[in-house]
Enzyme design. Structure first.
Site, PDB file in Angstrom:
ATOM      1  N   ASP A  32      36.615  39.263  36.864  1.00 41.61           N
ATOM      2  CA  ASP A  32      36.780  40.175  37.989  1.00 41.61           C
ATOM      3  C   ASP A  32      35.595  41.143  38.045  1.00 41.61           C
ATOM      4  OD1 ASP A  32      39.526  41.163  39.745  1.00 41.61           O
ATOM      5  OD2 ASP A  32      37.845  42.564  39.592  1.00 41.61           O
ATOM      6  N   ILE A  33      35.113  41.400  39.251  1.00 38.06           N
ATOM      7  CA  ILE A  33      33.943  42.267  39.426  1.00 38.06           C
ATOM      8  C   ILE A  33      34.266  43.726  39.098  1.00 38.06           C
ATOM      9  CG2 ILE A  33      34.273  42.904  41.866  1.00 38.06           C
ATOM     10  CD1 ILE A  33      31.302  42.095  42.295  1.00 38.06           C
ATOM     11  N   ASN A  89      49.340  39.019  43.349  1.00 34.44           N
ATOM     12  CA  ASN A  89      49.686  40.036  44.335  1.00 34.44           C
ATOM     13  C   ASN A  89      49.878  39.361  45.685  1.00 34.44           C
ATOM     14  OD1 ASN A  89      49.518  42.336  42.639  1.00 34.44           O
ATOM     15  ND2 ASN A  89      47.291  42.275  42.762  1.00 34.44           N
ATOM     16  N   VAL A  98      42.242  40.054  48.710  1.00 30.08           N
ATOM     17  CA  VAL A  98      41.464  38.842  49.001  1.00 30.08           C
ATOM     18  C   VAL A  98      42.429  37.721  49.376  1.00 30.08           C
ATOM     19  CG1 VAL A  98      39.856  37.122  48.098  1.00 30.08           C
ATOM     20  CG2 VAL A  98      39.625  39.512  47.404  1.00 30.08           C
ATOM     21  N   HIS A 102      44.875  33.771  44.012  1.00 25.86           N
ATOM     22  CA  HIS A 102      44.241  34.041  42.718  1.00 25.86           C
ATOM     23  C   HIS A 102      45.258  34.613  41.760  1.00 25.86           C
ATOM     24  CE1 HIS A 102      43.610  37.509  45.401  1.00 25.86           C
ATOM     25  NE2 HIS A 102      43.785  38.271  44.329  1.00 25.86           N
ATOM     26  N   MET A 103      45.172  34.197  40.527  1.00 25.65           N
ATOM     27  CA  MET A 103      46.028  34.713  39.461  1.00 25.65           C
ATOM     28  C   MET A 103      45.173  35.586  38.555  1.00 25.65           C
ATOM     29  SD  MET A 103      48.524  32.676  36.847  1.00 25.65           S
ATOM     30  CE  MET A 103      47.362  31.369  36.655  1.00 25.65           C
ATOM     31  N   HIS A 104      45.600  36.840  38.398  1.00 31.35           N
ATOM     32  CA  HIS A 104      44.908  37.744  37.482  1.00 31.35           C
ATOM     33  C   HIS A 104      45.348  37.432  36.046  1.00 31.35           C
ATOM     34  CE1 HIS A 104      43.683  40.805  40.638  1.00 31.35           C
ATOM     35  NE2 HIS A 104      44.680  40.217  41.268  1.00 31.35           N
TER      36      HIS A 104
HETATM   37  P1  5GP Z   1      43.942  41.373  44.702  1.00 29.61           P
HETATM   38  O1  5GP Z   1      43.992  42.856  44.861  1.00 29.61           O
HETATM   39  O2  5GP Z   1      43.681  40.690  46.027  1.00 29.61           O
HETATM   40  O3  5GP Z   1      45.122  40.801  43.977  1.00 29.61           O
HETATM   41  O4  5GP Z   1      42.717  41.082  43.750  1.00 29.61           O
HETATM   42  C1  5GP Z   1      41.438  40.808  44.193  1.00 29.61           C
HETATM   43  C2  5GP Z   1      40.503  41.004  43.008  1.00 29.61           C
HETATM   44  O5  5GP Z   1      39.274  40.385  43.316  1.00 29.61           O
HETATM   45  C3  5GP Z   1      40.205  42.460  42.687  1.00 29.61           C
HETATM   46  O6  5GP Z   1      40.591  42.726  41.341  1.00 29.61           O
HETATM   47  C4  5GP Z   1      38.706  42.580  42.910  1.00 29.61           C
HETATM   48  O7  5GP Z   1      38.081  43.424  41.975  1.00 29.61           O
HETATM   49  C5  5GP Z   1      38.233  41.144  42.789  1.00 29.61           C
HETATM   50  N1  5GP Z   1      37.065  40.823  43.591  1.00 29.61           N
HETATM   51  C6  5GP Z   1      36.889  41.087  44.919  1.00 29.61           C
HETATM   52  N2  5GP Z   1      35.700  40.617  45.339  1.00 29.61           N
HETATM   53  C7  5GP Z   1      35.129  40.022  44.247  1.00 29.61           C
HETATM   54  C8  5GP Z   1      33.879  39.344  44.049  1.00 29.61           C
HETATM   55  O8  5GP Z   1      33.054  39.169  44.953  1.00 29.61           O
HETATM   56  N3  5GP Z   1      33.629  38.871  42.791  1.00 29.61           N
HETATM   57  C9  5GP Z   1      34.510  39.022  41.763  1.00 29.61           C
HETATM   58  N4  5GP Z   1      34.168  38.519  40.573  1.00 29.61           N
HETATM   59  N5  5GP Z   1      35.697  39.655  41.917  1.00 29.61           N
HETATM   60  C10 5GP Z   1      35.997  40.154  43.139  1.00 29.61           C
END
Ligand code: 5GP
Ligand code: ZN
Length: 116
Positions: A32-33, A89, A98, A102-104
């Site tokens: 994660d970024i 989420n 996003v 995706h699974m964290h």
């Molecule tokens: P969400 O909140 O949708 O469950 O999680 C999206 C995750 O994607 C966030 O933790 C965010 O930091 C990560 N993320 C968003 N854009 C990018 C990206 O361009 N590269 C990477 N590696 N992570 C990203």
């Protein structure tokens, strides 16, 4: 199928750089970024699915592969023994930002519960 303007489809296609963790036939795991913990990896399907609510019976094998990829990430990141959290989420209240499934995989220190 991938979607031209989807950021995670772009990452899967290699058009946007990412730090790889694990790569499998149907999944890709990358760091994660903006990490929320010492280990914070995202496991995505290579095909575009919008979110966990868009998963159907036809995705059973793919979901199983996402789970085994997450377990491989945990082994590779040395958090398998101490434990970690897997999170999907969905929607605004969960702050899903996003729209590509995706699974964290979150770990590396003691995690609070409940999350909020
Ligand atoms: P969400 O909140 O949708 O469950 O999680 C999206 C995750 O994607 C966030 O933790 C965010 O930091 C990560 N993320 C968003 N854009 C990018 C990206 O361009 N590269 C990477 N590696 N992570 C990203
Ligand atoms: Zn996508």
């Amino acid at each position: 199928m991938t979607v031209p303007d989807c950021i995670f489809c772009k990452i899967v296609r290699g058009e946007v750089p990412s730090r790889p963790a694990i790569s499998t036939e149907r999944t890709y795991a990358f760091h994660d970024i903006n990490p929320a913990a010492p280990v914070h990896v995202l496991v995505v399907p290579r095909e575009h699915i919008t979110d966990a609510a868009g998963v159907g019976p036809e995705h059973g094998g793919l979901l199983a592969e996402m789970m085994t990829t997450a377990a491989s990430v945990a082994e590779a990141q040395d958090i398998a023994e101490k434990g970690y959290r897997l999170v999907f989420n969905v929607g605004r209240h969960a702050l899903n930002s996003v729209p590509h499934l995706h699974m964290h995989v979150i770990g590396g220190h003691h995690l609070g519960w409940p999350p909020g």
